[in-house]
Design an enzyme around this catalytic site. Structure first.
Site, short mmCIF file in Angstrom:
data_model
loop_
_atom_site.label_atom_id
_atom_site.label_comp_id
_atom_site.label_asym_id
_atom_site.label_seq_id
_atom_site.Cartn_x
_atom_site.Cartn_y
_atom_site.Cartn_z
N ARG A 1 -15.68 5.98 -4.31
CA ARG A 1 -14.44 6.75 -4.18
C ARG A 1 -14.72 8.24 -4.06
NH1 ARG A 1 -11.89 5.40 -9.14
NH2 ARG A 1 -9.99 6.44 -8.51
N ASP B 1 0.85 -1.19 0.00
CA ASP B 1 0.00 0.00 0.00
C ASP B 1 0.88 1.24 0.00
OD1 ASP B 1 -2.58 -0.89 -0.16
OD2 ASP B 1 -2.76 -1.26 1.98
N GLU C 1 -6.46 13.26 6.09
CA GLU C 1 -6.62 14.13 4.92
C GLU C 1 -7.84 15.03 5.07
OE1 GLU C 1 -6.19 10.94 4.87
OE2 GLU C 1 -4.57 10.36 3.50
N ASP D 1 -10.45 -5.33 1.91
CA ASP D 1 -9.19 -6.03 1.60
C ASP D 1 -9.31 -7.54 1.77
OD1 ASP D 1 -7.60 -3.76 1.01
OD2 ASP D 1 -7.34 -3.36 3.14
#
Length: 681
Positions: free
Chosen positions: A381, A306, A347, A521
């Site tokens: 997304r 990642d 973020e 995942d």
């Protein structure tokens, strides 16, 4: 240095392991064990005059054989003792506590106090500050700091909260602040802590396929040597009569010769090598669900890494608002902040902070606005907010383009130019759209970690291909991949794309390793040959992986591969040394043993050993002592170096192959000289 208590316990355990039930588990050492019993029996028969065997010599052989078995037991006991010491510290964290079981999730006052061992799956418990979490579970309400030092050894508390990928909690850890409502996901005996204790104690350790294959080879060699040794008695009796000189070999010498020629060195250390490999992984704060996973790590030749947290520092920071024509920077900042208010990622918080710093944009009354937040998902997304007939979304450029086009809007070409510029600089562009109108781009800055380029270069030398996995667009991914020095990258990665990439490499015959922490995942983790789930991750990710990293550090994957390769190297190096030892002992002993019958063989007694008795005693003493000398190497492991497999093999063959041939000649001669000087032979 290991604690004195471990040595003492290992000495006790090595005598307990003399039980026939335990000796049967190691066929090679079982041969030595049976030989020791036979030699002891022959001594007593000779002592009472029933046998012609020399009693003093036979006793010496019997004692040396018993010490050989004890040394092998000691090697295994030391390895197990290190794991047991670690397990004891974990057991201190595992204790039965009273848990507040909620009757109804909405009523935190209506509780039943039950023992943690009596909790069942899907029970809901309420945990307050300074209380121990009673059992493994998923946080379904609340956010709190949790002290996980009992398991990870890390003193700094970590955040656990409902939703997202930081919702898993472990029984035995302690709440430092606030409160949590937890859904139990494991029962007593099946918890994460229980599995850890079982693994480090070795209770659930099973032999790996490579271990089984090697043991079959060692047993086959032992059977061949057994057959050869068994024929020596009639052969030497016949040969001595025909030659008219010498005598038939004694049963004691047949037993001693068999033990010298059998691959006892690796047979004695094989179990301790496997246990020590598991222990090294545990010391790195990684829990392997099986020895097979560690071996697979040693054979891995493709790493999926990642980007965030592994290659970059992880916390991308908003550094600039870049509006399109006709939109002010403040207007873009206002919309960006609104879309990020409910975003708990680093973020998201940095976007809120940048808007405050640049334009003093503060909090809003969301209740009055009738706001509804839209969380980020791996499928869309995007994330955002809906309020008062307004719709704001922020996300990856291609996802926003699809969203705008699907809703009848127009995606400006100018935005493409901004996205390309940000991506080309190695940043991450997030496009913001309000009411189907593109406002501009948020520039998130990525910082590549120091030293990763050198680590990837080392991996390339080892023949391992590195692939960066990121949700960024191809231009951003390409810029970061070039800076970091990875071999390839997968941009705009979705769970399906990861899964297909792993399958593609596996179809080509590669072994693939990856890390993951989220439920999304899980499919890829389940498919990978080595799948390292983060301890902070979801229960689904942990169940899909075959290893769990207690530190939740994605870079740990590189260390896991190194530990796996070190395990395979150690086993291979000591096997090479053991086989080379056997060849050397064969050429050292056989000429001396038979030159009474065949005087011509004296020319092959290159070491000038004093007598057959001295040769056998010297060889069998060396055979026992070499096990003790190699125990530290079997526990610590052969030092791993980043170099191509071919060069590494040549280097180890030179050290352990040639060393295995030379060492017995030197050691046996020195022991022979010592026995002669002391007048023992």
């Amino acid at each position: 240095m290991m604690e004195k208590g471990i040595w003492k316990d290992a000495l006790i355990q090595s005598t307990k392991k003399l039980s026939p039930k335990l000796q049967v588990k190691n066929p090679v050492m079982l041969l030595v064990y049976v030989g020791a019993i036979l030699a002891t029996s022959l001594y007593f028969l000779g002592f009472f005059g029933i046998s012609d065997e020399k009693s003093g010599y036979t006793l010496a052989i019997a004692l040396i054989l018993w010490f050989t078995v004890l040394f092998a037991n000691f090697a295994e006991a030391i390895a197990e003792g290190r794991g047991r010491a670690q397990a004891d510290s974990l057991k201190m964290a595992r204790k039965d506590v009273l848990a507040r079981k909620l009757k109804h999730i909405d009523d935190k006052t209506d509780v039943i106090e039950v023992a943690s061992n009596d909790l069942k799956k899907d029970d809901i418990v309420y945990v307050l500050a300074n209380e121990q979490i009673p059992m493994d579970g998923e946080v379904i309400e609340g956010a709190a700091s949790v002290d996980e030092s009992a398991i990870t050894g890390e003193s700094a508390p970590v955040i656990r909260e409902s939703g997202g990928d930081r919702s898993a909690v472990t029984g035995g850890t302690t709440l430092v602040s606030d409160w949590l409502v937890i859904r139990v996901t494991a029962v007593s005996g099946e918890s994460f802590l229980d599995k850890m204790i079982a693994m480090v104690e070795g209770a659930s350790r099973k032999k790996t396929p490579n271990e089984i294959a090697l043991q079959i080879l060692l047993v086959t060699l032992s059977i061949i040597f057994l057959a050869v040794s068994a024929t020596l008695l009639p052969f030497t009796e016949f040969a001595s009569k025909q030659a008219g000189s010498g005598s038939a070999i004694s049963i004691t010498n047949v037993i001693a010769l068999l033990v010298c020629l059998a691959p006892t060195t690796i047979g004695a250390l094989l179990s301790s090598i496997g246990i020590a490999g598991m222990s090294r992984l545990n010391q790195a704060n990684v829990l392997a669900m099986s020895g097979r996973a560690i071996e697979a790590a040693g054979d891995v030749d493709v790493l999926l890494l990642d980007k965030t947290g592994t290659i970059t520092l992880g916390n991308r920071k908003a550094s600039e608002f870049i509006p399109v024509d006709g939109v002010t920077e403040q207007e873009l900042a206002d919309a960006a902040q609104l879309s990020s208010i409910a975003d708990e990622t680093a973020e998201g918080r940095s976007i809120v902070v940048l808007a405050k710093e640049r334009f003093d944009i503060r909090g809003r009354d969301f209740a009055e606005m009738h706001a509804e937040f839209v969380p980020f998902t791996a499928t869309t997304r995007m994330s955002g907010i809906d309020y008062q007939e307004n719709t704001i979304r922020k996300g990856a450029a291609d996802a926003v383009r699809t969203y705008v086009t699907a809703n009848g809007g127009t995606y400006p070409q100018e935005c493409d130019a901004i996205v390309s510029k940000v991506a080309g600089a190695g940043g991450t562009p997030l496009v913001v759209v309000r009411n189907n109108k593109v406002l501009g781009v948020i520039y998130l800055k990525d910082i590549v970690k120091n030293g990763v380029k050198e680590r990837f270069l080392d991996l390339r030398k080892m023949g391992i291909k590195t692939i960066m996995i990121t949700g960024d667009n191809p231009m951003t991914a390409a810029a970061i991949a070039a800076e970091a020095g990875v071999d390839d990258f997968l941009a705009e990665a979705t769970p399906e794309a990861k899964l297909e990439l792993i399958r593609e490499y596996q179809r080509e015959g590669h072994l693939v390793a990856m890390t993951g922490d989220g439920t999304n995942d899980a499919p890829a983790l389940a498919q990978a040959d080595v799948a390292v789930a983060m301890n902070t991750g979801t229960q689904a990710a942990k169940e899909a992986g075959n290893m769990v990293d207690l530190d939740s550090s994605p870079t740990k994957l590189i260390d896991i591969v190194r530990i796996g390769k070190q395990l395979l190297m150690t086993r291979g190096a000591l096997t090479t040394f053991s086989v080379a030892n056997d060849l050397a002992k064969y050429f050292a002993i056989i000429p001396v043993l038979f030159y009474g019958i065949f005087p011509q063989l004296e020319a092959l007694n290159l070491m000038g050993l004093t007598s057959p008795t001295s040769a056998i005693l010297s060889a069998i003493i060396y055979n026992a002592l070499i096990i003790i000398f190699l125990i530290p190497l079997s526990l610590k492991g052969v030092k791993y170096r980043e170099m191509p497999a071919g060069k590494l093999l040549s280097r180890n063959m030179l050290i352990y192959g040639l060393g295995g041939l030379v060492a017995p000649f030197i050691a046996i001669k020195l022991i022979d000289m010592l026995l002669t000087v002391l007048g023992i032979v």
